[in-house]
Write an enzyme that holds these catalytic residues in place. Structure first.
Site, PDB file in Angstrom:
ATOM      1  N   SER A 139     -13.570  -3.679  46.620  1.00  0.00           N
ATOM      2  CA  SER A 139     -14.264  -4.186  45.241  1.00  0.00           C
ATOM      3  C   SER A 139     -14.760  -3.037  44.612  1.00  0.00           C
ATOM      4  O   SER A 139     -15.230  -1.887  45.253  1.00  0.00           O
ATOM      5  CB  SER A 139     -15.592  -4.742  45.879  1.00  0.00           C
ATOM      6  OG  SER A 139     -16.673  -5.142  44.648  1.00  0.00           O
ATOM      7  N   TYR A 152     -22.892  -5.467  51.452  1.00  0.00           N
ATOM      8  CA  TYR A 152     -21.676  -5.683  51.191  1.00  0.00           C
ATOM      9  C   TYR A 152     -21.000  -4.482  50.595  1.00  0.00           C
ATOM     10  O   TYR A 152     -19.731  -4.152  51.031  1.00  0.00           O
ATOM     11  CB  TYR A 152     -21.514  -6.765  50.129  1.00  0.00           C
ATOM     12  CG  TYR A 152     -20.401  -7.243  49.294  1.00  0.00           C
ATOM     13  CD1 TYR A 152     -19.361  -8.283  49.676  1.00  0.00           C
ATOM     14  CD2 TYR A 152     -19.999  -6.530  48.125  1.00  0.00           C
ATOM     15  CE1 TYR A 152     -18.202  -8.615  49.102  1.00  0.00           C
ATOM     16  CE2 TYR A 152     -18.845  -6.795  47.404  1.00  0.00           C
ATOM     17  CZ  TYR A 152     -18.030  -7.668  47.689  1.00  0.00           C
ATOM     18  OH  TYR A 152     -16.824  -8.260  47.236  1.00  0.00           O
TER      19      TYR A 152
END
Ligand code: NAD
Ligand code: 4PL
Length: 246
Positions: A139, A152
């Site tokens: 990401s 995350y």
């Protein structure tokens, strides 16, 4: 194109979103896709849409036993794995003040431990054929330090490190290991959280305007998963319409 003719490709988290778009493109280019998801119905639907006798398998990637029996099934039925796309993850939206150890462990269990378990099992199968492509979906939050997702971002940073380490460990077996870092992308997961309200902000930072769609991410993943990418390993390709540069 038939870059994946006679190849077996595992795509985790392929019931929806980016994983589904990757699975569909691999299928359209000839792969037999093993569509893996916690959501059995979604996994089966994706497999049907992929064609080439693709199958859906229900599996929680954070559970070592389920990952092990998934690989037993794949080896018994298909004799090997050519491509592994580690896409399954939890995408939380949680203020730092609410991040406790239970949340941290829940995210690490799936996003980092799950990726490790899949890499461990699939690479052991790939080594026997001396061929393999592992693509980890990371990401662009690892570059941006995006708010409301500290666990995350940390787990994805771990996957980034694992990508480089595994490239080193597996090179001798002609297995490549690369990553793709999508930016904010219009998926079912994002639409179900406050992340959906961030599109306007990230668009301000993008040289190329508009919202990233799952089908915009898939071609980069599929390229790295293809035979022709054989001289590329340990790399990360950022696909976020230019939001971050590194
Ligand atoms: P999504 O939430 O829409 O879909 C995720 C899928 O993974 C679901 O089908 C879910 O059932 C499955 N899954 C979750 N936990 C699982 C588990 N333990 N075992 C098996 N399957 C599991 O997600 P998305 O937005 O398509 O994101 C896909 C990937 O892309 C993730 O790795 C995510 O971190 C990454 N990513 C997404 C964005 C974004 O903005 N959507 C941006 C950058 C990176
Ligand atoms: C820029 O990976 O990359 C929100 C949610 N915004 O999951 C992501 C950005 C999210 C992202 C992500």
């Amino acid at each position: 194109m038939t870059r994946f003719k006679d190849q077996v490709a595992i795509v985790t988290g392929s019931a929806q979103g980016i994983g589904k778009a990757v699975a569909l493109q691999l299928g359209s280019e000839g792969a037999l896709v093993i569509s893996v998801d916690q959501n059995a119905e979604g996994a089966n639907t994706t497999a049907e849409e992929c064609g080439n006798s693709s199958i859906g398998i229900q599996c929680d990637i954070g559970d070592p036993q389920q990952v092990s029996s998934l690989h037993e099934t794949v080896v018994t039925q298909y004799g090997g794995v050519d491509v592994l796309v580690n896409n399954a993850a939890i995408v939380p939206f949680i203020a730092w003040d609410d991040v406790d150890f239970d949340h941290w462990r829940q995210i690490m269990r799936v996003n980092l431990d799950g990726t490790f378990l899949m890499c461990r099992a699939s690479s052991d199968v790939m080594r026997k054929k001396e061929y393999g492509r592992i693509v980890n979906i990371i990401s662009n939050t690892i570059f941006a330090g995006t708010p409301n997702m500290a666990a995350y971002v940390s787990a994805k940073g771990g996957v980034f490190g694992l990508t480089r380490a595994l490239a080193t460990e597996l090179g001798a077996y002609k297995i490549t290991v690369n990553g793709v870092t999508p930016g904010l992308t219009n998926t079912e997961g994002v639409q179900s959280t406050p992340h959906k309200d961030a599109f306007e902000f990230v668009e301000m930072l993008q040289p190329i305007k508009g919202h990233n769609q799952p089908s915009d991410i898939a071609p980069a993943v599929v390229f790295l998963a293809s035979p022709e990418a054989h001289r590329i390993t340990g790399q990360v390709l950022n696909v976020d319409a230019g939001m971050v540069r590194w």
